[in-house]
Design a protein around this motif. Structure first.
Motif, short mmCIF file in Angstrom:
data_model
loop_
_atom_site.label_atom_id
_atom_site.label_comp_id
_atom_site.label_asym_id
_atom_site.label_seq_id
_atom_site.Cartn_x
_atom_site.Cartn_y
_atom_site.Cartn_z
N HIS A 106 29.13 37.47 51.28
CA HIS A 106 29.38 36.20 50.61
C HIS A 106 30.81 35.72 50.88
O HIS A 106 31.05 34.54 51.12
CB HIS A 106 29.16 36.35 49.10
N SER A 107 31.75 36.66 50.88
CA SER A 107 33.15 36.35 51.21
C SER A 107 33.32 36.55 52.71
O SER A 107 32.36 36.46 53.46
CB SER A 107 34.07 37.30 50.44
N ASP A 108 34.53 36.91 53.14
CA ASP A 108 34.73 37.23 54.56
C ASP A 108 34.25 38.65 54.89
O ASP A 108 34.34 39.10 56.02
CB ASP A 108 36.19 37.03 54.97
N ALA A 109 33.74 39.36 53.89
CA ALA A 109 33.10 40.68 54.04
C ALA A 109 34.06 41.76 54.56
O ALA A 109 33.68 42.63 55.33
CB ALA A 109 31.85 40.59 54.91
N ASP A 110 35.30 41.72 54.10
CA ASP A 110 36.28 42.74 54.48
C ASP A 110 36.03 43.99 53.63
O ASP A 110 36.52 44.10 52.50
CB ASP A 110 37.70 42.20 54.28
N ALA A 111 35.27 44.92 54.18
CA ALA A 111 34.84 46.11 53.43
C ALA A 111 36.02 46.96 52.96
O ALA A 111 35.98 47.53 51.87
CB ALA A 111 33.87 46.94 54.27
N LEU A 112 37.07 47.03 53.75
CA LEU A 112 38.22 47.84 53.35
C LEU A 112 38.92 47.24 52.13
O LEU A 112 39.20 47.95 51.16
CB LEU A 112 39.21 47.99 54.51
N THR A 137 27.48 35.39 43.60
CA THR A 137 26.63 34.22 43.31
C THR A 137 27.47 32.99 42.96
O THR A 137 26.91 31.92 42.76
CB THR A 137 25.66 34.52 42.15
N ASP A 138 28.79 33.18 42.89
CA ASP A 138 29.68 32.07 42.55
C ASP A 138 30.11 31.36 43.83
O ASP A 138 30.74 31.95 44.70
CB ASP A 138 30.91 32.61 41.82
N PRO A 139 29.78 30.07 43.95
CA PRO A 139 30.11 29.33 45.18
C PRO A 139 31.61 29.27 45.49
O PRO A 139 31.99 29.11 46.65
CB PRO A 139 29.57 27.92 44.93
N LYS A 140 32.47 29.42 44.48
CA LYS A 140 33.91 29.34 44.76
C LYS A 140 34.40 30.52 45.59
O LYS A 140 35.48 30.46 46.17
CB LYS A 140 34.73 29.17 43.48
N TYR A 141 33.59 31.60 45.67
CA TYR A 141 33.98 32.75 46.47
C TYR A 141 33.29 32.78 47.84
O TYR A 141 33.53 33.68 48.63
CB TYR A 141 33.72 34.06 45.72
N LYS A 142 32.48 31.78 48.12
CA LYS A 142 31.78 31.71 49.41
C LYS A 142 32.80 31.61 50.54
O LYS A 142 33.61 30.68 50.58
CB LYS A 142 30.81 30.52 49.44
N GLY A 143 32.81 32.60 51.43
CA GLY A 143 33.69 32.61 52.58
C GLY A 143 35.15 32.88 52.26
O GLY A 143 36.01 32.78 53.14
N ILE A 144 35.46 33.27 51.02
CA ILE A 144 36.86 33.46 50.63
C ILE A 144 37.51 34.59 51.42
O ILE A 144 36.86 35.58 51.78
CB ILE A 144 36.99 33.71 49.10
N ASP A 145 38.77 34.43 51.69
CA ASP A 145 39.59 35.44 52.34
C ASP A 145 39.77 36.58 51.34
O ASP A 145 40.28 36.39 50.23
CB ASP A 145 40.93 34.80 52.71
N SER A 146 39.38 37.78 51.73
CA SER A 146 39.46 38.92 50.82
C SER A 146 40.89 39.30 50.47
O SER A 146 41.11 40.01 49.48
CB SER A 146 38.71 40.12 51.40
N LYS A 147 41.87 38.83 51.23
CA LYS A 147 43.26 39.06 50.84
C LYS A 147 43.55 38.37 49.51
O LYS A 147 44.35 38.87 48.71
CB LYS A 147 44.21 38.58 51.94
N ILE A 148 42.89 37.25 49.26
CA ILE A 148 43.04 36.55 47.97
C ILE A 148 42.43 37.40 46.86
O ILE A 148 43.01 37.52 45.77
CB ILE A 148 42.40 35.15 48.03
N LEU A 149 41.29 38.00 47.12
CA LEU A 149 40.65 38.86 46.11
C LEU A 149 41.53 40.06 45.80
O LEU A 149 41.68 40.46 44.64
CB LEU A 149 39.27 39.33 46.60
N LEU A 150 42.14 40.65 46.84
CA LEU A 150 43.05 41.79 46.64
C LEU A 150 44.26 41.36 45.81
O LEU A 150 44.65 42.06 44.88
CB LEU A 150 43.48 42.37 47.98
N LYS A 151 44.82 40.23 46.14
CA LYS A 151 45.99 39.72 45.40
C LYS A 151 45.63 39.47 43.94
O LYS A 151 46.38 39.84 43.03
CB LYS A 151 46.50 38.43 46.05
N ASP A 152 44.47 38.85 43.69
CA ASP A 152 44.05 38.58 42.32
C ASP A 152 43.73 39.87 41.56
O ASP A 152 44.00 39.97 40.36
CB ASP A 152 42.84 37.64 42.30
N THR A 153 43.18 40.84 42.26
CA THR A 153 42.93 42.14 41.63
C THR A 153 44.24 42.81 41.25
O THR A 153 44.38 43.36 40.15
CB THR A 153 42.12 43.05 42.58
N TYR A 154 45.21 42.73 42.14
CA TYR A 154 46.50 43.35 41.84
C TYR A 154 47.17 42.67 40.65
O TYR A 154 47.86 43.34 39.85
CB TYR A 154 47.41 43.34 43.07
N LYS A 155 46.97 41.38 40.48
CA LYS A 155 47.50 40.68 39.30
C LYS A 155 46.95 41.32 38.02
O LYS A 155 47.68 41.51 37.05
CB LYS A 155 47.14 39.20 39.33
#
Length: 159
Positions: free
Chosen positions: A36-42, A66-84
């Motif tokens: 759903h995102s950029d699928a960066d498994a690491l 299932t959230d369209p706002k994460y469709k194709g998202i760069d997983s670096k953003i997910l990592l940054k938000d998780t670290y927050k």
């Protein structure tokens, strides 16, 4: 000093026509990971390890596929938000130990770049980000280059 340990794992199918991102680095490859995102498994495994260390559920709970706002998202953003989320709980990275299972392309030539990308996002030193790579010796779906799997263990320290 208070410490917490978390474990994460992620798997993505590989197909032609998709980009392959590993640890925030785009690989030159005829096939890539499907997701759903950029699928960066690491990066997904690292997110799950950090979240698990603090009993904050998993990446899918915070960033639903299932959230369209994460469709194709760069997983670096997910990592940054998780670290927050981790920092909000008063923790920082002690260290990460990760393994990428991928038959091809070879990951080893990219490890220093991957370490640098992850260390920058997680506000830590490169020496705290261990990345290892292995194959499945042509056995099973990973060995046939049908999938990528990543494991991550994270040590968090109370700031």
């Amino acid at each position: 000093m208070k410490i917490k340990i978390g474990f994460g794992v992620d798997v993505h199918q590989l197909k032609q026509g998709y980009d392959l991102f590993i640890g925030g680095v785009k690989f030159d490859s005829p096939f890539g990971a499907v997701g759903h995102s950029d699928a960066d498994a690491l990066l997904h495994a690292i997110c799950d390890a950090m979240l698990g260390a603090l009993n904050l559920r998993d990446i899918g709970y915070h960033f639903s596929d299932t959230d369209p706002k994460y469709k194709g998202i760069d997983s670096k953003i997910l990592l940054k938000d998780t670290y927050k989320l981790i920092k909000e709980k008063g923790f920082q990275i002690g260290n990460l130990d990760c393994t990428v299972i991928l038959e091809k392309p070879k990951v080893n030539p990219h490890i220093e770049e991957i370490q640098s990308v992850i260390a920058r996002i997680l506000e830590t030193e490169v020496e705290n980000v261990s990345i290892k790579a292995t194959t499945h010796e042509k056995v099973d779906s990973f060995g046939r280059s049908e999938a990528i799997k990543c494991y991550a263990v994270c040590l968090l320290e109370k700031e």
